[in-house]
Design an enzyme around this catalytic site. Structure first.
Site, PDB file in Angstrom:
ATOM      1  CE  LYS A  54      -3.834  -2.332   2.228  1.00 17.58           C
ATOM      2  NZ  LYS A  54      -4.369  -2.826   3.497  1.00 17.58           N
ATOM      3  CD  GLN A  98      -3.817  -4.678   6.504  1.00 17.84           C
ATOM      4  OE1 GLN A  98      -3.848  -3.655   5.837  1.00 17.84           O
ATOM      5  NE2 GLN A  98      -4.198  -5.835   6.021  1.00 17.84           N
ATOM      6  CG  ASP A 121     -10.193  -0.138   5.014  1.00 10.06           C
ATOM      7  OD1 ASP A 121      -9.913  -0.646   3.918  1.00 10.06           O
ATOM      8  OD2 ASP A 121      -9.492  -0.279   6.037  1.00 10.06           O
TER       9      ASP A 121
HETATM   10  N1  GUN Z   1      -7.140  -6.787   5.936  1.00  4.18           N
HETATM   11  C1  GUN Z   1      -7.366  -7.490   4.791  1.00  4.18           C
HETATM   12  N2  GUN Z   1      -7.979  -6.711   3.874  1.00  4.18           N
HETATM   13  C2  GUN Z   1      -8.147  -5.501   4.449  1.00  4.18           C
HETATM   14  C3  GUN Z   1      -8.700  -4.276   3.983  1.00  4.18           C
HETATM   15  O1  GUN Z   1      -9.197  -4.140   2.857  1.00  4.18           O
HETATM   16  N3  GUN Z   1      -8.662  -3.244   4.869  1.00  4.18           N
HETATM   17  C4  GUN Z   1      -8.135  -3.376   6.109  1.00  4.18           C
HETATM   18  N4  GUN Z   1      -8.164  -2.313   6.908  1.00  4.18           N
HETATM   19  N5  GUN Z   1      -7.616  -4.502   6.568  1.00  4.18           N
HETATM   20  C5  GUN Z   1      -7.617  -5.548   5.734  1.00  4.18           C
END
Ligand code: GUN
Length: 295
Positions: A54, A98, A121
């Site tokens: 990311k 996350q 998100d």
């Molecule tokens: N863990 C796995 N996929 C995601 C996501 O799209 N967002 C977040 N915050 N955590 C994740």
């Protein structure tokens, strides 16, 4: 195989290009670049890899990446204090914590602490509610990426039968809302659905997000349907080797569907591209700037 492959990797690359252009327009309009803060608690290897990707994607799109890595012993109050600090920071347009979080921390409490305007998100109840009632919302990245692939492939989705397999807050439920907003007839099925095969056989669109390797069989697919496979499951293939498979038995489905996403290379690459897109969308909205039509 008769189905066409839906190349999520190529589509995501194009989207990232559009996001980079939009980030540069934002820079001109706002006098600064969009910023995304990513918070990782603990050292889960898979999460660590995601967070690194990311950050890299953010920089490649000409955006600012702010990374916070906290020990897995972090308590909830300290994590929420960090979220509040990021809420108050004008250079931060998007906040992503996350998941999963360590057991001592309640995911829901942390998500609730994120400013909905920075919730890239789309997990905050305010954004989930806005999506449900058809207001402007930040929408979860994976389902929005799936919708983009579907519309690119099929155009207008009005009146089509869509079955979403999986009912998570992250994928299944928002996916169903997005398809409903496109005037599909939507069924949310899941691992406990009675005669899942019969339910799936009705569908022009199948979105599999159930998290069970190759659960959806080829003879469940209606001939000509479009199949979007959100699953990423690592399975043993013997001799100490593993491979990634989706929630759909790919070879079987590809013999019957008109189009199908591969795993890997289908939905996966879309998630980060949409995250970057959501960050620019959030940045513009926070400053009261008009929407960027390219996103
Ligand atoms: N863990 C796995 N996929 C995601 C996501 O799209 N967002 C977040 N915050 N955590 C994740």
């Amino acid at each position: 195989m008769t189905a066409e492959l839906i190349d999520g990797k190529a589509f995501a690359q194009q989207l990232r290009g559009r996001v980079a252009d939009a980030a540069s327009r934002f820079h001109k309009d706002a006098g600064r670049i969009p910023g995304l803060a990513v918070v990782l608690v603990g050292e889960d290897p898979a999460s660590s890899v995601y967070v690194k990707s990311k950050g890299k994607a953010c920089l490649e799109a000409g955006m600012k990446s702010i990374e916070h890595r906290l020990p897995d012993t972090t308590n909830q109050a300290d994590l929420i204090a960090l979220v509040e600090q990021l809420n108050a920071d004008d250079h931060v347009d998007g906040i992503l914590v996350q998941l999963p979080l360590p057991g001592q921390i309640d995911d829901k409490a942390v998500i609730a602490a994120i400013d909905p305007a920075k919730d890239v998100d789309g997990f905050h109840v305010v954004n989930a509610g806005r999506l449900a009632v058809g207001e402007d919302a930040l929408v979860p990245c994976t389902p929005l990426g799936c919708l983009m692939l579907l519309k690119d492939r099929m155009g207008d989705l009005t009146g089509l039968d869509a079955v979403v397999i999986g009912r998570s807050n992250i994928v299944g439920k928002p996916m169903a809302q997005l398809l409903l907003a496109e005037s599909c007839t939507v069924t949310i099925a899941h691992s406990r659905t009675k005669d899942l095969a019969a339910v799936v056989r009705r569908a022009d669109i199948v979105v599999a997000a159930v998290g069970r390797p190759e659960m959806v069989k080829g003879d469940w697919i209606k001939p000509g349907a479009v199949v979007i496979d959100v699953g990423i499951n690592r399975v043993d293939v013997g001799e100490g080797k593993t491979k990634l498979v989706g929630d759909v038995a790919f070879d079987e489905a590809a013999a019957i569907a008109s189009a199908v996403t591969p795993v890997p290379g289908g939905v996966g690459p879309m998630t980060i591209a949409v995250l970057l897109r959501n960050t620019v969308v959030a940045a513009r909205a926070r400053l009261g700037l008009a929407k960027d039509a390219s996103l």
